[in-house]
Scaffold this motif. Structure first.
Motif, PDB file in Angstrom:
ATOM      1  N   ILE A  79      74.964 -23.216  25.152  1.00 29.75           N
ATOM      2  CA  ILE A  79      74.040 -24.080  24.414  1.00 29.75           C
ATOM      3  C   ILE A  79      73.065 -24.745  25.378  1.00 29.75           C
ATOM      4  O   ILE A  79      71.864 -24.866  25.090  1.00 29.75           O
ATOM      5  N   ALA A  80      73.554 -25.173  26.550  1.00 34.01           N
ATOM      6  CA  ALA A  80      72.665 -25.774  27.555  1.00 34.01           C
ATOM      7  C   ALA A  80      71.606 -24.776  28.002  1.00 34.01           C
ATOM      8  O   ALA A  80      70.438 -25.141  28.212  1.00 34.01           O
ATOM      9  N   GLY A  81      71.987 -23.497  28.160  1.00 35.28           N
ATOM     10  CA  GLY A  81      71.019 -22.478  28.528  1.00 35.28           C
ATOM     11  C   GLY A  81      69.918 -22.335  27.490  1.00 35.28           C
ATOM     12  O   GLY A  81      68.749 -22.099  27.831  1.00 35.28           O
ATOM     13  N   ALA A  82      70.290 -22.476  26.219  1.00 37.97           N
ATOM     14  CA  ALA A  82      69.279 -22.442  25.160  1.00 37.97           C
ATOM     15  C   ALA A  82      68.397 -23.695  25.202  1.00 37.97           C
ATOM     16  O   ALA A  82      67.173 -23.618  25.067  1.00 37.97           O
ATOM     17  N   LEU A  83      69.014 -24.848  25.420  1.00 37.17           N
ATOM     18  CA  LEU A  83      68.270 -26.108  25.425  1.00 37.17           C
ATOM     19  C   LEU A  83      67.312 -26.225  26.606  1.00 37.17           C
ATOM     20  O   LEU A  83      66.337 -26.976  26.545  1.00 37.17           O
ATOM     21  N   ALA A  84      67.572 -25.475  27.677  1.00 43.84           N
ATOM     22  CA  ALA A  84      66.736 -25.574  28.875  1.00 43.84           C
ATOM     23  C   ALA A  84      65.293 -25.184  28.609  1.00 43.84           C
ATOM     24  O   ALA A  84      64.395 -25.562  29.366  1.00 43.84           O
ATOM     25  N   LEU A  85      65.049 -24.435  27.539  1.00 41.25           N
ATOM     26  CA  LEU A  85      63.690 -24.030  27.188  1.00 41.25           C
ATOM     27  C   LEU A  85      63.064 -24.946  26.133  1.00 41.25           C
ATOM     28  O   LEU A  85      61.960 -24.678  25.663  1.00 41.25           O
ATOM     29  N   ASN A  86      63.780 -26.014  25.759  1.00 40.58           N
ATOM     30  CA  ASN A  86      63.286 -26.954  24.738  1.00 40.58           C
ATOM     31  C   ASN A  86      62.864 -26.244  23.452  1.00 40.58           C
ATOM     32  O   ASN A  86      61.726 -26.390  22.987  1.00 40.58           O
ATOM     33  N   LEU A  89      72.344 -29.721  30.625  1.00 43.16           N
ATOM     34  CA  LEU A  89      73.798 -29.878  30.666  1.00 43.16           C
ATOM     35  C   LEU A  89      74.211 -31.232  30.094  1.00 43.16           C
ATOM     36  O   LEU A  89      75.231 -31.348  29.401  1.00 43.16           O
ATOM     37  N   THR A  90      73.422 -32.253  30.371  1.00 43.30           N
ATOM     38  CA  THR A  90      73.725 -33.577  29.828  1.00 43.30           C
ATOM     39  C   THR A  90      73.649 -33.567  28.314  1.00 43.30           C
ATOM     40  O   THR A  90      74.538 -34.090  27.626  1.00 43.30           O
ATOM     41  N   ARG A  91      72.596 -32.966  27.772  1.00 42.04           N
ATOM     42  CA  ARG A  91      72.458 -32.880  26.321  1.00 42.04           C
ATOM     43  C   ARG A  91      73.590 -32.072  25.693  1.00 42.04           C
ATOM     44  O   ARG A  91      74.008 -32.355  24.568  1.00 42.04           O
ATOM     45  N   ALA A  92      74.083 -31.074  26.428  1.00 36.52           N
ATOM     46  CA  ALA A  92      75.165 -30.239  25.908  1.00 36.52           C
ATOM     47  C   ALA A  92      76.534 -30.890  26.078  1.00 36.52           C
ATOM     48  O   ALA A  92      77.544 -30.311  25.673  1.00 36.52           O
ATOM     49  N   GLY A  93      76.570 -32.075  26.653  1.00 34.56           N
ATOM     50  CA  GLY A  93      77.823 -32.816  26.746  1.00 34.56           C
ATOM     51  C   GLY A  93      78.663 -32.513  27.965  1.00 34.56           C
ATOM     52  O   GLY A  93      79.847 -32.855  27.991  1.00 34.56           O
ATOM     53  N   LEU A  94      78.077 -31.891  29.003  1.00 33.74           N
ATOM     54  CA  LEU A  94      78.790 -31.620  30.245  1.00 33.74           C
ATOM     55  C   LEU A  94      78.375 -32.661  31.279  1.00 33.74           C
ATOM     56  O   LEU A  94      77.345 -32.524  31.947  1.00 33.74           O
ATOM     57  N   ASP A 136      69.841 -34.611  15.371  1.00 36.65           N
ATOM     58  CA  ASP A 136      69.431 -36.000  15.194  1.00 36.65           C
ATOM     59  C   ASP A 136      68.589 -36.502  16.360  1.00 36.65           C
ATOM     60  O   ASP A 136      67.607 -37.227  16.157  1.00 36.65           O
ATOM     61  N   ASP A 137      68.952 -36.130  17.587  1.00 38.65           N
ATOM     62  CA  ASP A 137      68.254 -36.660  18.769  1.00 38.65           C
ATOM     63  C   ASP A 137      66.973 -35.912  19.096  1.00 38.65           C
ATOM     64  O   ASP A 137      65.993 -36.512  19.557  1.00 38.65           O
ATOM     65  N   LEU A 179      80.553 -28.706  16.793  1.00 36.22           N
ATOM     66  CA  LEU A 179      79.790 -29.021  15.582  1.00 36.22           C
ATOM     67  C   LEU A 179      79.136 -30.393  15.693  1.00 36.22           C
ATOM     68  O   LEU A 179      77.978 -30.575  15.297  1.00 36.22           O
ATOM     69  N   LYS A 180      79.856 -31.359  16.239  1.00 34.66           N
ATOM     70  CA  LYS A 180      79.266 -32.683  16.465  1.00 34.66           C
ATOM     71  C   LYS A 180      78.084 -32.597  17.426  1.00 34.66           C
ATOM     72  O   LYS A 180      77.081 -33.302  17.268  1.00 34.66           O
ATOM     73  N   LEU A 181      78.211 -31.735  18.430  1.00 38.18           N
ATOM     74  CA  LEU A 181      77.115 -31.546  19.377  1.00 38.18           C
ATOM     75  C   LEU A 181      75.871 -31.019  18.670  1.00 38.18           C
ATOM     76  O   LEU A 181      74.758 -31.523  18.891  1.00 38.18           O
TER      77      LEU A 181
END
Length: 334
Positions: free
Chosen positions: A157-164, A128-133, A194-195, A186-188
């Protein structure tokens, strides 16, 4: 190279007396490490089918999907392992989220399905932090109806990122969002690239999105990639008549600016014409002389599939076209 498709085709069987439908009809495409590729085309061109094939939701009729050089195995066990690395982000976040799940459970669903239950709270917090929440704790117990459209998309997007994952396939990720929110999403995606070194295929009909986010652009028409290259190559110096028609709707600032209106019917994957599949709607072909028509033979000569590592366009008329108009001023102001 993160993901590659070779000679990919998806054919749906006849239905209701119509068909078969060649939704994807010979595509070569590569997405490199940390690269964002925009797949552009109008509705019905096959781009969403291609996106779903890349994440293993649709099995190709012909060709291969390769992840890190290894062909995709369609057994249930192999697909489950593959989806830890490749995640799909859908167009409608409200439809993608279960209205009975709060944000925490929505983001935690993927890790739970994959047996990654250790440090689950930390995983959801980081995603959630990476997704900007932020702060994430403020969103844990909220439900989709309590979120804005932009917040819903960030949860997806956070749900997708949770699996790295190493790759995200985003199918029209900002189409249902207000203009003010689109830029934030889009910035996210750019920040995640980048990160985290994340790769992405972004499916869209919006050329402005491609200009603002992509490294490379692939233009799709009726199941085929008809032009591809870097953003600058495709959007500043388009070569295919279809790409030029798409770009013509972007105001150039010139006094004689006029958009190109495509004639004929939209793409129909059940009735692909002979020769160049775009020629029935191509203004360049319609206005060609008899000699040029005979030389180009667009109505009967098949075009080869564009190789994934080639920048260029699949068009018989390239040698006949005048130099492309530079539309850089339009994109600089987009």
């Amino acid at each position: 190279m993160t993901l590659e498709v070779r000679d990919l085709s998806v054919v749906y069987p006849p239905r209701g007396g119509v068909g078969p439908a060649r939704a994807v009809d010979g595509v070569d495409l590569r997405i490199g490490d940390g690269e964002i590729v925009a797949l552009i085309g109008e509705s019905g061109c096959g781009k969403s089918t291609l996106a779903r094939t890349l994440v293993g939701l649709v099995k190709p009729s012909r060709g291969q999907v390769l992840y890190q050089g290894t062909p995709l195995d369609y057994s249930a066990k192999a697909l489950k392992a593959y989806r830890r690395h490749t995640q799909l982000v859908l167009q409608d976040p409200g439809g993608a989220l279960n209205p009975k799940q709060n944000v925490f459970d929505a983001v935690a669903e993927g890790p739970r399905l994959h047996g990654l239950k250790d440090d689950l709270k930390e995983t959801v917090h980081d995603a959630l932090t990476r997704a900007g929440l932020r702060p994430p704790e403020d969103f844990y117990h909220r439900y989709p109806h309590e979120l804005s459209g932009g917040q819903q998309q960030r949860v997806v997007i956070a749900g997708a990122l949770a699996l790295n994952p190493s790759l995200i396939v985003a199918d029209e990720p900002v189409a249902s969002l207000d203009a003010s929110v689109r830029g934030e999403i889009l910035k996210l995606l750019l920040r995640l690239r980048d990160d985290l070194g994340l790769s992405a295929l972004v499916v869209s009909h919006d050329l402005g999105l491609a200009w603002n986010i992509a490294d490379r652009v692939a233009v799709m028409y009726l199941g085929r990639i008809v032009e591809q290259g870097t953003v600058e190559e495709v959007l500043l110096n388009p070569r295919h008549p279809y790409t030029k028609a798409l770009l013509s709707v972007v105001p150039s600032g010139a006094e004689d600016w006029r958009p190109t209106l495509l004639s004929g019917e939209p793409p129909d994957p059940t009735a692909i014409p002979a020769g160049c599949r775009f020629h029935p709607r191509c203004g360049r072909w319609a206005g060609a002389s008899a000699a040029d028509r005979e030389r180009a033979a667009c109505d009967r000569r098949e075009l080869p599939v564009l190789a994934a590592d080639v920048s260029g366009a699949a068009c018989h008329l390239l040698d006949l076209d005048p130099p492309a108009t530079d539309v850089s001023n339009a994109w600089e102001n987009a």
